[in-house]
Design a protein around this motif. Structure first.
Motif, PDB file in Angstrom:
ATOM      1  N   TYR A 152       0.830  -1.214   0.000  1.00  0.00           N
ATOM      2  CA  TYR A 152       0.000   0.000   0.000  1.00  0.00           C
ATOM      3  C   TYR A 152       0.866   1.266   0.000  1.00  0.00           C
ATOM      4  O   TYR A 152       0.559   2.227  -0.718  1.00  0.00           O
ATOM      5  N   GLY A 167      -7.603   5.121  10.808  1.00  0.00           N
ATOM      6  CA  GLY A 167      -6.931   4.289   9.811  1.00  0.00           C
ATOM      7  C   GLY A 167      -6.209   5.136   8.789  1.00  0.00           C
ATOM      8  O   GLY A 167      -6.436   5.016   7.588  1.00  0.00           O
ATOM      9  N   GLY A 183      -3.952   2.627  17.516  1.00  0.00           N
ATOM     10  CA  GLY A 183      -5.336   2.465  17.964  1.00  0.00           C
ATOM     11  C   GLY A 183      -6.178   1.854  16.866  1.00  0.00           C
ATOM     12  O   GLY A 183      -5.725   1.738  15.717  1.00  0.00           O
ATOM     13  N   VAL A 202     -12.492  -2.501   8.599  1.00  0.00           N
ATOM     14  CA  VAL A 202     -12.775  -2.685  10.028  1.00  0.00           C
ATOM     15  C   VAL A 202     -13.564  -3.982  10.212  1.00  0.00           C
ATOM     16  O   VAL A 202     -14.358  -4.365   9.339  1.00  0.00           O
ATOM     17  N   PRO A 203     -13.367  -4.685  11.343  1.00  0.00           N
ATOM     18  CA  PRO A 203     -14.084  -5.951  11.527  1.00  0.00           C
ATOM     19  C   PRO A 203     -15.600  -5.776  11.537  1.00  0.00           C
ATOM     20  O   PRO A 203     -16.322  -6.638  11.055  1.00  0.00           O
TER      21      PRO A 203
HETATM   22  C1  LIG Z   1      -6.462   0.958   2.293  1.00  0.00           C
HETATM   23  S1  LIG Z   1      -5.688   1.576   3.724  1.00  0.00           S
HETATM   24  C2  LIG Z   1      -6.207   3.276   3.686  1.00  0.00           C
HETATM   25  C3  LIG Z   1      -5.272   4.181   4.401  1.00  0.00           C
HETATM   26  C4  LIG Z   1      -5.646   5.660   4.398  1.00  0.00           C
HETATM   27  N1  LIG Z   1      -6.855   5.906   5.138  1.00  0.00           N
HETATM   28  C5  LIG Z   1      -5.759   6.199   3.006  1.00  0.00           C
HETATM   29  O1  LIG Z   1      -6.783   6.791   2.679  1.00  0.00           O
HETATM   30  O2  LIG Z   1      -4.787   6.044   2.231  1.00  0.00           O
HETATM   31  C6  LIG Z   1      -6.669   0.892   5.049  1.00  0.00           C
HETATM   32  C7  LIG Z   1      -6.188   1.365   6.393  1.00  0.00           C
HETATM   33  O3  LIG Z   1      -7.113   0.960   7.406  1.00  0.00           O
HETATM   34  C8  LIG Z   1      -6.366   0.551   8.525  1.00  0.00           C
HETATM   35  N2  LIG Z   1      -7.204  -0.325   9.363  1.00  0.00           N
HETATM   36  C9  LIG Z   1      -7.535  -1.606   9.154  1.00  0.00           C
HETATM   37  N3  LIG Z   1      -8.299  -2.075  10.148  1.00  0.00           N
HETATM   38  C10 LIG Z   1      -8.464  -1.053  11.007  1.00  0.00           C
HETATM   39  C11 LIG Z   1      -9.156  -0.898  12.252  1.00  0.00           C
HETATM   40  N4  LIG Z   1      -9.839  -1.908  12.779  1.00  0.00           N
HETATM   41  N5  LIG Z   1      -9.089   0.286  12.871  1.00  0.00           N
HETATM   42  C12 LIG Z   1      -8.412   1.318  12.321  1.00  0.00           C
HETATM   43  N6  LIG Z   1      -7.748   1.240  11.159  1.00  0.00           N
HETATM   44  C13 LIG Z   1      -7.771   0.081  10.507  1.00  0.00           C
HETATM   45  C14 LIG Z   1      -5.177  -0.142   7.927  1.00  0.00           C
HETATM   46  O4  LIG Z   1      -4.122  -0.332   8.843  1.00  0.00           O
HETATM   47  C15 LIG Z   1      -4.841   0.799   6.789  1.00  0.00           C
HETATM   48  O5  LIG Z   1      -4.028   1.843   7.204  1.00  0.00           O
END
Ligand SMILES: C[S@@+](CC[C@H](N)C(=O)[O-])C[C@H]1O[C@@H](n2cnc3c(N)ncnc32)[C@H](O)[C@@H]1O
Length: 208
Positions: free
Chosen positions: A10, A41, A87, A111-112
């Protein structure tokens, strides 16, 4: 939360996608935002350069350590103060009613549980606060929707850090008690059909 393969992929692909048009989506996502922001995220910090000067502080929550380290570097050159913290969406490290704006971009696919994450968004938003969202979502019923269902049931979440392509995120936002004020739907990239192609971008407020 570690996704070493996806995180490295990514961080490489995101700048290319931004050059191909995603940067303009990020700019629209954040235009007019002001005050205290919580970004959930944040990934490698792709949004940070697009925060307008009216934003006083961004709390950028990122659970994946490789991406979080990249986000810390992006924060150092951001036009507004950005604090990057560990977090997850289901338990945000923020007080109730502490945010004027919550930002989710390309994260509610991963997210789950969307309802739990959106309940946390409700908790941290002040009354009248705004949710800004930019997400890839379920296609309308048809061949692409079928491809998305198969992808989600097989390799896609494993390869893409828990991402799911067939989520009706606008419906989830409404079900969580938000009123959507603005909603754009588009395909990105515009010239290719991919399971993660259908997108929404918009703004929502808590229904009083
Ligand atoms: C496709 S990336 C998008 C990153 C960023 N928001 C962007 O727009 O480029 C998905 C992001 O969601 C985060 N993520 C996944 N599960 C998450 C959770 N349960 N809580 C918070 N962030 C989460 C991942 O670590 C990752 O950074």
């Amino acid at each position: 939360m570690k996704h070493p393969f996806f995180a490295r992929l990514y961080a490489r692909v995101r700048p290319t996608l931004d050059q191909a048009g995603a940067a303009e989506h990020r700019r629209r996502l954040l235009a007019g935002a002001a005050g205290r922001v919580i970004e959930i995220g944040a990934g490698d910090g792709g949004n940070f350069a697009h925060y307008p000067p009216e934003v006083a502080h961004v709390l950028a929550v990122e659970p994946e350590p490789f991406l979080r380290a990249h986000a810390v570097r992006q924060a150092s050159t951001a036009p507004v103060p950005v604090e990057v913290v560990d977090g997850t969406a289901d338990r945000l490290p923020a007080a109730a009613a502490s945010a004027d704006v919550v930002v989710v971009s390309l994260v509610l696919c991963s997210v789950p549980d969307q309802a739990t994450a959106l309940a946390e968004v409700q908790r941290v938003l002040r009354p009248g606060g705004e949710l800004r969202f930019y997400e890839h979502v379920a296609a309308d019923p048809g061949r692409l929707a079928t491809v998305q269902r198969v992808a989600d049931a097989t390799l896609w979440p494993l390869l893409a850090g828990g991402c799911h392509t067939h989520r009706d995120t606008a419906a989830a936002i409404r079900s969580a008690g938000f009123t959507i004020d603005q909603l754009d739907r588009f395909t990105f990239p515009p010239d290719r059909t991919t399971p993660a192609g259908p997108h929404i971008l918009g703004r929502a407020r808590l229904t009083a």
